[in-house]
Design a protein around this motif. Sequence first.
Motif, PDB file in Angstrom:
ATOM      1  N   SER A  41       0.847  -1.183   0.000  1.00 44.30           N
ATOM      2  CA  SER A  41       0.000   0.000   0.000  1.00 44.30           C
ATOM      3  C   SER A  41       0.890   1.243   0.000  1.00 44.30           C
ATOM      4  O   SER A  41       1.983   1.224   0.559  1.00 44.30           O
ATOM      5  CB  SER A  41      -0.896   0.020   1.247  1.00 44.30           C
ATOM      6  OG  SER A  41      -1.629   1.220   1.313  1.00 44.30           O
ATOM      7  N   ILE A  42       0.380   2.309  -0.607  1.00 43.87           N
ATOM      8  CA  ILE A  42       1.139   3.561  -0.604  1.00 43.87           C
ATOM      9  C   ILE A  42       0.706   4.469   0.543  1.00 43.87           C
ATOM     10  O   ILE A  42       1.269   5.533   0.742  1.00 43.87           O
ATOM     11  CB  ILE A  42       1.007   4.311  -1.952  1.00 43.87           C
ATOM     12  CG1 ILE A  42      -0.459   4.606  -2.274  1.00 43.87           C
ATOM     13  CG2 ILE A  42       1.693   3.521  -3.057  1.00 43.87           C
ATOM     14  CD1 ILE A  42      -0.658   5.523  -3.457  1.00 43.87           C
ATOM     15  N   GLU A  43      -0.292   4.026   1.310  1.00 47.46           N
ATOM     16  CA  GLU A  43      -0.742   4.812   2.456  1.00 47.46           C
ATOM     17  C   GLU A  43       0.338   4.852   3.534  1.00 47.46           C
ATOM     18  O   GLU A  43       1.191   3.963   3.608  1.00 47.46           O
ATOM     19  CB  GLU A  43      -2.017   4.212   3.045  1.00 47.46           C
ATOM     20  CG  GLU A  43      -3.205   4.312   2.120  1.00 47.46           C
ATOM     21  CD  GLU A  43      -4.447   3.689   2.724  1.00 47.46           C
ATOM     22  OE1 GLU A  43      -4.479   3.452   3.945  1.00 47.46           O
ATOM     23  OE2 GLU A  43      -5.389   3.438   1.954  1.00 47.46           O
ATOM     24  N   GLU A  44       0.264   5.865   4.384  1.00 44.95           N
ATOM     25  CA  GLU A  44       1.205   5.963   5.499  1.00 44.95           C
ATOM     26  C   GLU A  44       0.862   4.878   6.509  1.00 44.95           C
ATOM     27  O   GLU A  44      -0.303   4.588   6.765  1.00 44.95           O
ATOM     28  CB  GLU A  44       1.107   7.342   6.149  1.00 44.95           C
ATOM     29  CG  GLU A  44       2.186   7.568   7.181  1.00 44.95           C
ATOM     30  CD  GLU A  44       2.184   8.996   7.694  1.00 44.95           C
ATOM     31  OE1 GLU A  44       2.667   9.197   8.812  1.00 44.95           O
ATOM     32  OE2 GLU A  44       1.704   9.897   6.983  1.00 44.95           O
ATOM     33  N   LYS A  45       1.893   4.264   7.094  1.00 48.44           N
ATOM     34  CA  LYS A  45       1.639   3.204   8.066  1.00 48.44           C
ATOM     35  C   LYS A  45       2.036   3.645   9.465  1.00 48.44           C
ATOM     36  O   LYS A  45       2.879   4.523   9.635  1.00 48.44           O
ATOM     37  CB  LYS A  45       2.370   1.920   7.682  1.00 48.44           C
ATOM     38  CG  LYS A  45       3.875   2.038   7.537  1.00 48.44           C
ATOM     39  CD  LYS A  45       4.433   0.742   6.990  1.00 48.44           C
ATOM     40  CE  LYS A  45       5.863   0.902   6.529  1.00 48.44           C
ATOM     41  NZ  LYS A  45       6.346  -0.219   5.768  1.00 48.44           N
ATOM     42  N   ASN A  46       1.421   3.017  10.440  1.00 51.60           N
ATOM     43  CA  ASN A  46       1.715   3.290  11.839  1.00 51.60           C
ATOM     44  C   ASN A  46       2.645   2.190  12.353  1.00 51.60           C
ATOM     45  O   ASN A  46       2.189   1.152  12.839  1.00 51.60           O
ATOM     46  CB  ASN A  46       0.420   3.339  12.654  1.00 51.60           C
ATOM     47  CG  ASN A  46       0.679   3.631  14.116  1.00 51.60           C
ATOM     48  OD1 ASN A  46       1.819   3.776  14.552  1.00 51.60           O
ATOM     49  ND2 ASN A  46      -0.392   3.711  14.891  1.00 51.60           N
ATOM     50  N   ASP A  72       6.624   0.264   1.350  1.00 51.85           N
ATOM     51  CA  ASP A  72       5.304   0.006   0.773  1.00 51.85           C
ATOM     52  C   ASP A  72       4.605  -1.221   1.351  1.00 51.85           C
ATOM     53  O   ASP A  72       3.468  -1.511   0.982  1.00 51.85           O
ATOM     54  CB  ASP A  72       5.411  -0.148  -0.748  1.00 51.85           C
ATOM     55  CG  ASP A  72       5.833   1.156  -1.411  1.00 51.85           C
ATOM     56  OD1 ASP A  72       5.531   2.231  -0.860  1.00 51.85           O
ATOM     57  OD2 ASP A  72       6.481   1.093  -2.470  1.00 51.85           O
ATOM     58  N   HIS A  74       2.841  -3.212   4.378  1.00 56.36           N
ATOM     59  CA  HIS A  74       2.115  -2.964   5.625  1.00 56.36           C
ATOM     60  C   HIS A  74       1.818  -4.297   6.308  1.00 56.36           C
ATOM     61  O   HIS A  74       1.668  -5.319   5.647  1.00 56.36           O
ATOM     62  CB  HIS A  74       0.796  -2.241   5.337  1.00 56.36           C
ATOM     63  CG  HIS A  74       0.985  -0.846   4.853  1.00 56.36           C
ATOM     64  ND1 HIS A  74       0.555   0.240   5.563  1.00 56.36           N
ATOM     65  CD2 HIS A  74       1.564  -0.358   3.726  1.00 56.36           C
ATOM     66  CE1 HIS A  74       0.850   1.335   4.896  1.00 56.36           C
ATOM     67  NE2 HIS A  74       1.464   0.997   3.778  1.00 56.36           N
TER      68      HIS A  74
END
Length: 163
Positions: A41-46, A72, A74
Amino acid sequence: MEKVIFYPGSFGEIIQGKFKDKDILCSCPINLYTKVKIYESIEEKNINRYYKSYKFMENVLRDWSYYDYFHDLHIDIESKIPKGKGFASSTADLAAVYNCLIDLFKRPYNQKELINNCVKIEPTDSIIFEELTLFDYKKGDYSEGIGKCPQFNILVFEGEKIV
């Protein structure tokens, strides 16, 4: 790119102590599982949410010279294993992450690689082996298989505090 793996926790240590001047333990798997999904995923991860698992993944990808994928990838974890209660929840998470990664990257299973990367994160339970195994859970430099895990029932009372 996505992979899901289920991995069991353990019921503490059925053997623990000193053996050949090493701190060893032996655990048996139980029918409580963690479900780990690794996906792209290109979303920001925690990273703080699953810090140990992300650190483990980062170490493995560096070893494989695939670190560029780290940003990239997660991790999502759904676990039925109680946390902080001695059921090897962290070991189960790390072993599941490893199995996801070897499937995703078509790598061969390497027991020594798994051991080395687990003990870099924390002392590690012996459920990373196929059979009951005496294992140096702190350094990972000794293991000795002692046979198949017998089938038996366990009655567990979960305490209020963490281990």
